[in-house]
Design an enzyme around this catalytic site. Structure first.
Site, PDB file in Angstrom:
ATOM      1  N   ASP A 113      55.861  61.060  14.227  1.00 17.04           N
ATOM      2  CA  ASP A 113      55.938  61.652  15.439  1.00 17.04           C
ATOM      3  C   ASP A 113      56.225  63.143  15.207  1.00 17.04           C
ATOM      4  O   ASP A 113      57.489  63.360  14.771  1.00 17.04           O
ATOM      5  CB  ASP A 113      56.866  61.019  16.523  1.00 17.04           C
ATOM      6  CG  ASP A 113      56.985  61.249  17.720  1.00 17.04           C
ATOM      7  OD1 ASP A 113      56.840  62.765  17.935  1.00 17.04           O
ATOM      8  OD2 ASP A 113      57.267  60.517  18.611  1.00 17.04           O
ATOM      9  N   ARG A 124      71.917  72.007  22.812  1.00 16.34           N
ATOM     10  CA  ARG A 124      70.693  72.203  22.206  1.00 16.34           C
ATOM     11  C   ARG A 124      70.422  73.493  22.356  1.00 16.34           C
ATOM     12  O   ARG A 124      70.028  73.869  23.627  1.00 16.34           O
ATOM     13  CB  ARG A 124      69.632  71.103  22.438  1.00 16.34           C
ATOM     14  CG  ARG A 124      69.809  69.845  21.755  1.00 16.34           C
ATOM     15  CD  ARG A 124      68.516  68.988  21.842  1.00 16.34           C
ATOM     16  NE  ARG A 124      67.774  69.212  23.089  1.00 16.34           N
ATOM     17  CZ  ARG A 124      66.540  68.743  23.212  1.00 16.34           C
ATOM     18  NH1 ARG A 124      65.846  68.177  22.032  1.00 16.34           N
ATOM     19  NH2 ARG A 124      65.776  69.046  24.120  1.00 16.34           N
ATOM     20  N   TYR A 145      53.776  69.851  24.987  1.00 13.47           N
ATOM     21  CA  TYR A 145      54.584  70.573  26.093  1.00 13.47           C
ATOM     22  C   TYR A 145      55.671  71.314  25.570  1.00 13.47           C
ATOM     23  O   TYR A 145      56.374  72.053  26.270  1.00 13.47           O
ATOM     24  CB  TYR A 145      54.837  69.823  27.190  1.00 13.47           C
ATOM     25  CG  TYR A 145      55.584  68.523  27.089  1.00 13.47           C
ATOM     26  CD1 TYR A 145      56.680  68.302  26.725  1.00 13.47           C
ATOM     27  CD2 TYR A 145      54.636  67.406  27.250  1.00 13.47           C
ATOM     28  CE1 TYR A 145      57.381  67.104  26.374  1.00 13.47           C
ATOM     29  CE2 TYR A 145      55.369  66.030  27.012  1.00 13.47           C
ATOM     30  CZ  TYR A 145      56.621  66.077  26.684  1.00 13.47           C
ATOM     31  OH  TYR A 145      57.294  64.607  26.344  1.00 13.47           O
ATOM     32  N   LYS A 146      56.097  71.078  24.337  1.00  8.88           N
ATOM     33  CA  LYS A 146      57.351  71.522  23.627  1.00  8.88           C
ATOM     34  C   LYS A 146      56.818  72.850  22.864  1.00  8.88           C
ATOM     35  O   LYS A 146      56.327  73.950  23.592  1.00  8.88           O
ATOM     36  CB  LYS A 146      57.867  70.643  22.734  1.00  8.88           C
ATOM     37  CG  LYS A 146      58.628  69.446  23.355  1.00  8.88           C
ATOM     38  CD  LYS A 146      59.021  68.235  22.557  1.00  8.88           C
ATOM     39  CE  LYS A 146      59.480  67.060  23.461  1.00  8.88           C
ATOM     40  NZ  LYS A 146      59.841  65.990  22.733  1.00  8.88           N
ATOM     41  N   PHE A 199      63.742  59.326  19.051  1.00  4.91           N
ATOM     42  CA  PHE A 199      63.715  59.693  20.534  1.00  4.91           C
ATOM     43  C   PHE A 199      63.608  58.232  21.238  1.00  4.91           C
ATOM     44  O   PHE A 199      62.639  57.583  20.633  1.00  4.91           O
ATOM     45  CB  PHE A 199      62.597  60.541  20.901  1.00  4.91           C
ATOM     46  CG  PHE A 199      62.463  61.036  22.232  1.00  4.91           C
ATOM     47  CD1 PHE A 199      63.151  62.122  22.642  1.00  4.91           C
ATOM     48  CD2 PHE A 199      61.662  60.221  23.053  1.00  4.91           C
ATOM     49  CE1 PHE A 199      62.970  62.798  23.862  1.00  4.91           C
ATOM     50  CE2 PHE A 199      61.566  60.720  24.506  1.00  4.91           C
ATOM     51  CZ  PHE A 199      62.213  61.849  24.767  1.00  4.91           C
TER      52      PHE A 199
HETATM   53  C1  LIG Z   1      59.385  64.834  23.478  1.00  4.29           C
HETATM   54  C2  LIG Z   1      59.463  63.371  22.559  1.00  4.29           C
HETATM   55  C3  LIG Z   1      58.558  62.366  23.057  1.00  4.29           C
HETATM   56  C4  LIG Z   1      57.989  62.366  24.642  1.00  4.29           C
HETATM   57  O1  LIG Z   1      57.300  61.348  24.798  1.00  4.29           O
HETATM   58  P1  LIG Z   1      56.374  61.403  26.154  1.00  4.29           P
HETATM   59  O2  LIG Z   1      55.677  60.360  26.265  1.00  4.29           O
HETATM   60  O3  LIG Z   1      55.488  62.461  26.228  1.00  4.29           O
HETATM   61  O4  LIG Z   1      57.405  61.433  27.388  1.00  4.29           O
HETATM   62  C5  LIG Z   1      58.443  61.188  22.272  1.00  4.29           C
HETATM   63  N1  LIG Z   1      58.774  61.273  21.095  1.00  4.29           N
HETATM   64  C6  LIG Z   1      59.447  62.485  20.779  1.00  4.29           C
HETATM   65  C7  LIG Z   1      60.388  62.404  19.156  1.00  4.29           C
HETATM   66  C8  LIG Z   1      59.827  63.375  21.349  1.00  4.29           C
HETATM   67  O5  LIG Z   1      60.633  64.341  20.979  1.00  4.29           O
END
Ligand SMILES: *Cc1c(COP(=O)(O)O)cnc(C)c1O
Length: 409
Positions: A208, A382, A233-234, A139
């Site tokens: 992560d 997705r 939040y996921k 990400f």
């Molecule tokens: C959703 C996600 C993020 C989001 O980062 P934020 O700082 O909460 O915006 C980071 N890393 C991964 C792998 C994600 O899927």
């Protein structure tokens, strides 16, 4: 009734987690005709609202803030919320208590964890280790932060795919930052195997968990992960922008040297001392005043996990994604989509990513018909499967609508 909708009804009837759906605010079939009710397959981006949250947030705002005001830092447990809620998340990711602290965004926690990882290596002498490896498929935010962390610490950053990590490790590697599940393809990476490869090379592993926590077993303690971060939040349904978390393995905590040592991580926060002394334990992962409203919304959201086993969630998640692929095969015109998600269960997270030409338009039409997934540039549809509230009839309907949309174009 088609054969697949009959099968969906059977699978729903045997679903042990079916009643958990009532803990969420979702479109219900009685609100609409059965086929008009929405199918929410975007819980891998923003989890649905747990029904207990609005009432709890109202209490936090009206009573705790409105009436108790400053007393709530003690009397309502605001001050200790980051560790208390960390302990609620811990069993969901296979961690014993006292190793997770909640607060800040995932991006900020990636920074703390990665710089902290490099400092753990430096603290034991450094051994000339000057390289950080980052997941090339990560990400994006993790990649940006890793680039800055490398620059600040004077390390070289090398981007490699998770599969290339074992070959890329060397006595130059200080730390490795990996995503447990690929946000785009839904591929699940081998956390136990990669963590032990990182350790065998003498480096520190940072994971992560954004797309795995709440969807599948993680086993942080069992697999000896050093540091980990994730959002809430996921699959943890904490609400938009709810705070993220940081895991620091117990035996590393007294050497964890945060690059963001705010007053909340001070040994004596109210001593107001000019010199910094880190707190004992995972509290040293904190920075400043916690975002209490979001944090307590998250705490209420975590109630949906009462009595739910992560193993049952995983079993249902795999059954949902298997069934979705079966329905797509049956309903979608041959050759129109290609799954990017691995077929093997050991390599699959809780989403299905379908490559599709004109995916942006296709997703718009799906959403118009109540089937909500998301579109990732340039050509990916997705669909996230959240076992706590998605059922098999939802899955059948989503695939059927996808088939209709694609056949009519
Ligand atoms: C959703 C996600 C993020 C989001 O980062 P934020 O700082 O909460 O915006 C980071 N890393 C991964 C792998 C994600 O899927």
């Amino acid at each position: 009734m088609s054969e697949l909708s009959f099968k969906a009804a059977e699978l729903d009837a045997g679903d042990q987690l079916a009643e958990v759906r009532s803990r969420f605010v979702l479109d219900t079939v009685s609100d609409h005709a059965a086929d008009a009710a929405g199918v929410y397959l975007d819980g891998n981006s923003l989890g649905a609202l747990p029904a207990a949250v609005p009432g709890r947030v109202e209490d936090v705002v009206r009573r705790q803030w409105g009436e108790l005001r400053i007393r709530s830092w003690d009397e309502s447990g605001w001050w200790t919320a980051p560790e208390r809620i960390g302990d609620r998340i811990a069993p969901l990711v296979g961690a014993a208590a006292g190793q997770i602290v909640v607060g800040d965004s995932t991006s900020v926690n990636v920074f703390k964890a990665l710089v902290g990882a490099v400092r753990l290596v430096e603290e034991r002498g450094g051994d000339g280790r000057d390289e950080i490896l980052v997941d090339a498929t990560t990400f994006p935010t993790d990649g940006y932060i890793a680039e800055s962390a490398a620059r600040l610490t004077g390390h070289t950053l090398r981007a490699v795919t998770p599969g290339e990590v074992p070959a890329a490790l060397s006595d130059r590697t200080a730390a490795v930052l990996l995503n447990h599940v690929d946000y785009r393809t839904g591929r699940l990476h081998d956390l136990p195997g990669l963590t032990s490869a990182v350790h065998a090379a003498g480096a520190v592993a940072v994971w992560d968990l954004c797309h795995s926590a709440g969807a599948l077993p993680v086993g942080l303690d069992e697999h000896g992960v050093d540091l980990a971060v994730g959002c809430t939040y996921k699959y943890l349904n904490g609400g938009p922008g709810s705070p993220a978390y940081l895991y620091v393995r117990g035996d590393l905590q007294d050497r964890f040297d945060s690059p963001l040592p705010g007053w909340n991580s001070h040994a004596e926060p109210f001593g107001m001392r000019p010199a910094y002394t880190p707190a004992e334990g995972v509290r040293r992962g904190r920075v400043g005043t916690p975002d209490i409203l979001s944090m307590l919304a998250l705490e209420a959201a975590l109630d949906v996990w009462d009595g739910v086993s992560v193993a049952a969630v995983r079993a249902k998640s795999l059954a949902l994604t298997d069934f979705f692929l079966e329905c797509v095969e049956a309903y979608v015109p041959e050759g129109r989509v290609e799954s990017l998600t691995p077929v093997r269960h050991e390599e699959r997270g809780s989403q299905i990513a379908l490559r599709c030409s004109d995916a942006g338009d296709v997703m718009r039409l799906l959403i118009e018909r109540g089937v909500v997934g998301d579109f990732r540039r340039p050509d990916v549809l997705r669909f996230g499967f959240t076992p706590l509230y998605v059922g098999f009839a939802d899955v059948e309907r989503a695939a059927r609508v996808l088939g209709d949309v694609l056949a009519s174009r």
